[in-house]
Design a protein around this motif. Structure first.
Motif, PDB file in Angstrom:
ATOM      1  N   ILE A   9       0.859  -1.297  -0.076  1.00 39.45           N
ATOM      2  CA  ILE A   9      -0.035   0.042   0.045  1.00 39.45           C
ATOM      3  C   ILE A   9       1.088   1.349   0.038  1.00 39.45           C
ATOM      4  CG2 ILE A   9      -1.751   1.357   1.268  1.00 39.45           C
ATOM      5  CD1 ILE A   9      -2.875  -1.425   0.190  1.00 39.45           C
ATOM      6  N   ASP A  10       1.957   1.274   0.808  1.00 38.06           N
ATOM      7  CA  ASP A  10       2.669   2.673   1.068  1.00 38.06           C
ATOM      8  C   ASP A  10       4.005   2.083   1.794  1.00 38.06           C
ATOM      9  OD1 ASP A  10       3.378   5.206   1.351  1.00 38.06           O
ATOM     10  OD2 ASP A  10       2.201   5.681   3.059  1.00 38.06           O
ATOM     11  N   SER A  11       5.044   2.867   1.180  1.00 40.16           N
ATOM     12  CA  SER A  11       6.556   2.655   1.613  1.00 40.16           C
ATOM     13  C   SER A  11       6.985   4.063   1.882  1.00 40.16           C
ATOM     14  CB  SER A  11       7.249   1.791   0.600  1.00 40.16           C
ATOM     15  OG  SER A  11       8.513   1.493   0.987  1.00 40.16           O
ATOM     16  N   PHE A  12       7.975   4.344   2.925  1.00 42.97           N
ATOM     17  CA  PHE A  12       8.258   5.694   3.189  1.00 42.97           C
ATOM     18  C   PHE A  12       9.453   5.541   4.369  1.00 42.97           C
ATOM     19  CE2 PHE A  12       4.744   4.769   5.990  1.00 42.97           C
ATOM     20  CZ  PHE A  12       5.172   5.371   7.224  1.00 42.97           C
ATOM     21  N   GLU A  55       7.004   0.108   5.437  1.00 43.43           N
ATOM     22  CA  GLU A  55       6.293  -0.641   4.581  1.00 43.43           C
ATOM     23  C   GLU A  55       4.630  -0.868   5.073  1.00 43.43           C
ATOM     24  OE1 GLU A  55       6.194  -3.875   0.780  1.00 43.43           O
ATOM     25  OE2 GLU A  55       7.778  -3.703   2.029  1.00 43.43           O
ATOM     26  N   ARG A 124      -1.275   9.561   5.993  1.00 46.31           N
ATOM     27  CA  ARG A 124      -1.044   8.224   6.289  1.00 46.31           C
ATOM     28  C   ARG A 124      -1.629   7.590   7.250  1.00 46.31           C
ATOM     29  NH1 ARG A 124       4.505   9.632   3.879  1.00 46.31           N
ATOM     30  NH2 ARG A 124       4.543   8.049   2.085  1.00 46.31           N
TER      31      ARG A 124
END
Length: 156
Positions: A9-12, A55, A124
């Motif tokens: 879904i998301d990685s940062f 992640e 987020r």
């Protein structure tokens, strides 16, 4: 790196630049740069943020830390009980914040799990909150909290 049955879904990473201009500690570090000490603080902060990545999949939050000695920690989304967002006025201007998670996962025993200097923290947090709810529904998870007297109170 997710498993075949999971969808990323998301990685940062935490943002050192946004911390520098979006917090009082960052501005203080900039002032200390004029006397040389701030460069050490800035370097330490950058190294700490660079060596950590997060992640989010549709099932887990995966935290990777370290450069020479690496650790990978995972929190199953259905175990997350609360997603709290903290940010100051300066944080809001550069769109960073601190996300604190409390969960029933053994890795968070003794307090909240904290993600610092998260870019786009408000978005987020909301995305994570929605994923937690869907993961709970998919697994049929319900919480049973106890009030101080000891009587169960059912929570969704």
């Amino acid at each position: 790196m997710t498993y075949p049955h999971e969808r990323a879904i998301d990685s940062f990473r935490s943002s050192t630049a946004r911390w520098l201009f979006g917090s009082f500690a960052g501005w203080g570090t900039l002032l200390l740069c004029f006397v040389g000490v701030g460069l050490l603080i800035l370097g330490w902060r950058w190294l700490r943020n660079f060596s950590s990545s997060y992640e989010v999949t549709d099932q887990r939050l995966i935290i990777r830390r370290g450069i020479l000695i690496k650790t990978v920690d995972e929190i199953e989304l259905y175990r997350i009980k609360d997603v709290r967002l903290e940010y100051s006025l300066l944080n809001q201007m550069v769109d960073i914040g601190t996300i604190a998670l409390t969960s029933s996962d053994p890795s968070t025993v003794g307090g909240a799990f904290v993600l610092r200097d998260v870019p786009m923290a408000r978005d987020r947090r909301e995305g994570l909150r929605g994923l937690v709810e869907r993961a709970r529904q998919r697994r049929g998870v319900r919480e049973l909290d106890m009030d101080p007297v000891g009587t169960p109170a059912l929570a969704g």
